[in-house]
Design an enzyme around this catalytic site. Structure first.
Site, mmCIF file in Angstrom:
data_model
loop_
_atom_site.group_PDB
_atom_site.id
_atom_site.type_symbol
_atom_site.label_atom_id
_atom_site.label_comp_id
_atom_site.label_asym_id
_atom_site.label_seq_id
_atom_site.Cartn_x
_atom_site.Cartn_y
_atom_site.Cartn_z
ATOM 1 N N TYR A 11 -58.232 7.011 -44.032
ATOM 2 C CA TYR A 11 -58.817 5.813 -44.668
ATOM 3 C C TYR A 11 -58.350 5.643 -46.124
ATOM 4 C CZ TYR A 11 -62.642 3.232 -47.010
ATOM 5 O OH TYR A 11 -63.377 2.395 -47.799
ATOM 6 N N ALA A 74 -55.522 15.156 -47.148
ATOM 7 C CA ALA A 74 -55.598 15.601 -45.750
ATOM 8 C C ALA A 74 -56.701 16.634 -45.535
ATOM 9 C CB ALA A 74 -54.249 16.172 -45.328
ATOM 10 N N ASN A 92 -59.135 24.524 -43.156
ATOM 11 C CA ASN A 92 -58.294 23.352 -43.460
ATOM 12 C C ASN A 92 -58.398 22.945 -44.930
ATOM 13 O OD1 ASN A 92 -56.454 21.260 -42.622
ATOM 14 N ND2 ASN A 92 -58.144 19.835 -42.961
ATOM 15 N N TYR A 141 -68.629 21.762 -46.898
ATOM 16 C CA TYR A 141 -67.685 20.705 -47.285
ATOM 17 C C TYR A 141 -67.507 20.683 -48.806
ATOM 18 C CZ TYR A 141 -66.029 16.056 -48.426
ATOM 19 O OH TYR A 141 -65.330 15.019 -48.974
ATOM 20 N N PHE A 169 -67.259 9.381 -55.496
ATOM 21 C CA PHE A 169 -68.620 9.150 -55.035
ATOM 22 C C PHE A 169 -68.492 8.474 -53.652
ATOM 23 C CE2 PHE A 169 -71.562 10.784 -58.249
ATOM 24 C CZ PHE A 169 -70.609 11.440 -59.007
ATOM 25 N N TYR A 206 -82.324 6.984 -42.944
ATOM 26 C CA TYR A 206 -82.677 8.411 -42.952
ATOM 27 C C TYR A 206 -83.629 8.720 -44.111
ATOM 28 C CZ TYR A 206 -78.764 8.905 -39.686
ATOM 29 O OH TYR A 206 -77.914 8.788 -38.614
#
Ligand code: UDP
Length: 323
Positions: A11, A74, A92, A141, A169, A206
């Site tokens: 993206y 990536a 990764n 992450y 952000f 949520y």
């Protein structure tokens, strides 16, 4: 400049590649197409199908394209998945990123620009967040992104590699040609647009009992082309270190939903669901350092314009990318 873009089929990578090409630069996209799309690679760019895990293919690709700068997009991006499969993220987003750094250094590349994230801050104590805030990630992450920032910091100190880590952000919106098409989709704006299209029955909020004015979480949405502008400025700059990229304005989940209704003219069912674990109530950037140091001038400070660009792209690509 000649620029090597790892992850240029994703993206943000695809929109940034388009932006670099529009500004007269040559781009080589290196992408394994694990989550990216072949159709998202700008046809004016050279394309190499390859994985960051494959160091020899990567070294060969970088040597052949002789870039002035490397941009690293990536990475895997799902916070929830990183909690279920942390090693996938460390492998990764750290190990394979080290391959890219090594290949860049051995090819004599001057500068590396890295996609980092506001997730490095975890649950920030002070809003808006400056780069000097404590970095205490609350998921693998964010931790993996912070680890690679530190790798770059040491590599800079010890080998002179120049780098800028850009802490995004909430990236949103689309360019003329490229947009957001994730499988599965987990991000708020594309999910609400799917509800507006009738592809999704309803949208779940949520948690509506946070300590915010309307009870829903507040985020700082920044247009993908403004991110692209910052990458080019970072490549051109001698600044080494980490910079926040955000609009500096926060919008709640309810405000996003209302804006989608206004922009699209469509209505759809909304329900309140339990909180998503690990969601900070408020994330708003202080991006004054990027403005001051890079001369970054975001063009989209208005949520309606960001959502309108994403909506236009979705209407032109109702099935997303077809590969
Ligand atoms: N969110 C929501 N419903 C959804 C998806 C997201 O209420 O279907 C909320 C989420 O809890 C967060 C905000 O929207 O407060 C932005 O979430 P997103 O996943 O887009 O980005 P994040 O801030 O987690 O990187």
């Amino acid at each position: 400049m000649r620029i090597f873009v790892a992850g240029g089929a994703g993206y943000i990578g695809s929109c940034c590649t388009e932006y670099l090409l529009e500004h007269g630069h040559q781009v080589t996209v290196y992408d394994a197409l694990l989550n990216g799309h072949r159709q998202a690679v700008d046809p004016r760019a050279d394309f190499i199908l390859g994985d960051l895990a494959d160091l020899s293919s990567l070294e060969d690709a970088i040597k052949r394209s002789r870039p002035d700068g490397v941009i690293h997009f990536a990475a895997f991006i799902e916070v929830g998945e990183s909690m279920l499969d942390p090693l996938k993220y460390f492998r990764n987003n750290v190990s394979n990123a080290i391959n890219l750094c090594q290949a860049a250094v051995s090819a004599g590349v001057r500068k590396l620009v890295f996609s980092s994230t506001a997730a490095v801050y975890g649950m920030p104590k002070v809003i808006p967040i400056t780069e000097t805030a404590e970095t205490v990630p609350i998921n693998p992450y964010g931790e993996a992104k912070l680890m690679f920032e530190k790798v770059l910091g040491w590599q800079h100190q010890l080998s002179g590699l120049q780098y800028t880590a850009l802490r995004y952000f909430n990236a949103a919106g689309a360019s003329e040609k490229f947009g957001e098409d994730h499988h599965p989709e987990t991000h708020l704006i594309p999910l609400v647009l799917q509800a507006a299209e009738g592809r999704r029955k309803k949208i779940s909020i949520y948690g509506d009992d946070y300590d915010t004015p309307d009870g829903t979480c507040i985020r700082d949405y920044v247009h993908v082309l403004d991110l692209a502008q910052a990458h080019l400025l970072a490549l051109e700059s001698d600044f080494c270190g980490s910079l926040n990229l955000g609009s500096g304005t926060g919008y709640s989940v309810k405000q996003v939903i209302d804006t989608v209704r206004t922009v699209t003219g469509k209505d759809f069912p909304v329900e309140t669901a339990p909180r998503r674990p690990g969601d900070p109530p408020r994330l708003i950037a202080d991006a004054s350092a990027a403005r001051r140091i890079l001369g970054w001038q975001p063009q989209y400070d208005d949520l309606s314009a960001i959502i309108a660009s994403a909506w236009r792209w979705r209407q032109q690509h109702p099935q997303g990318y077809q590969d």
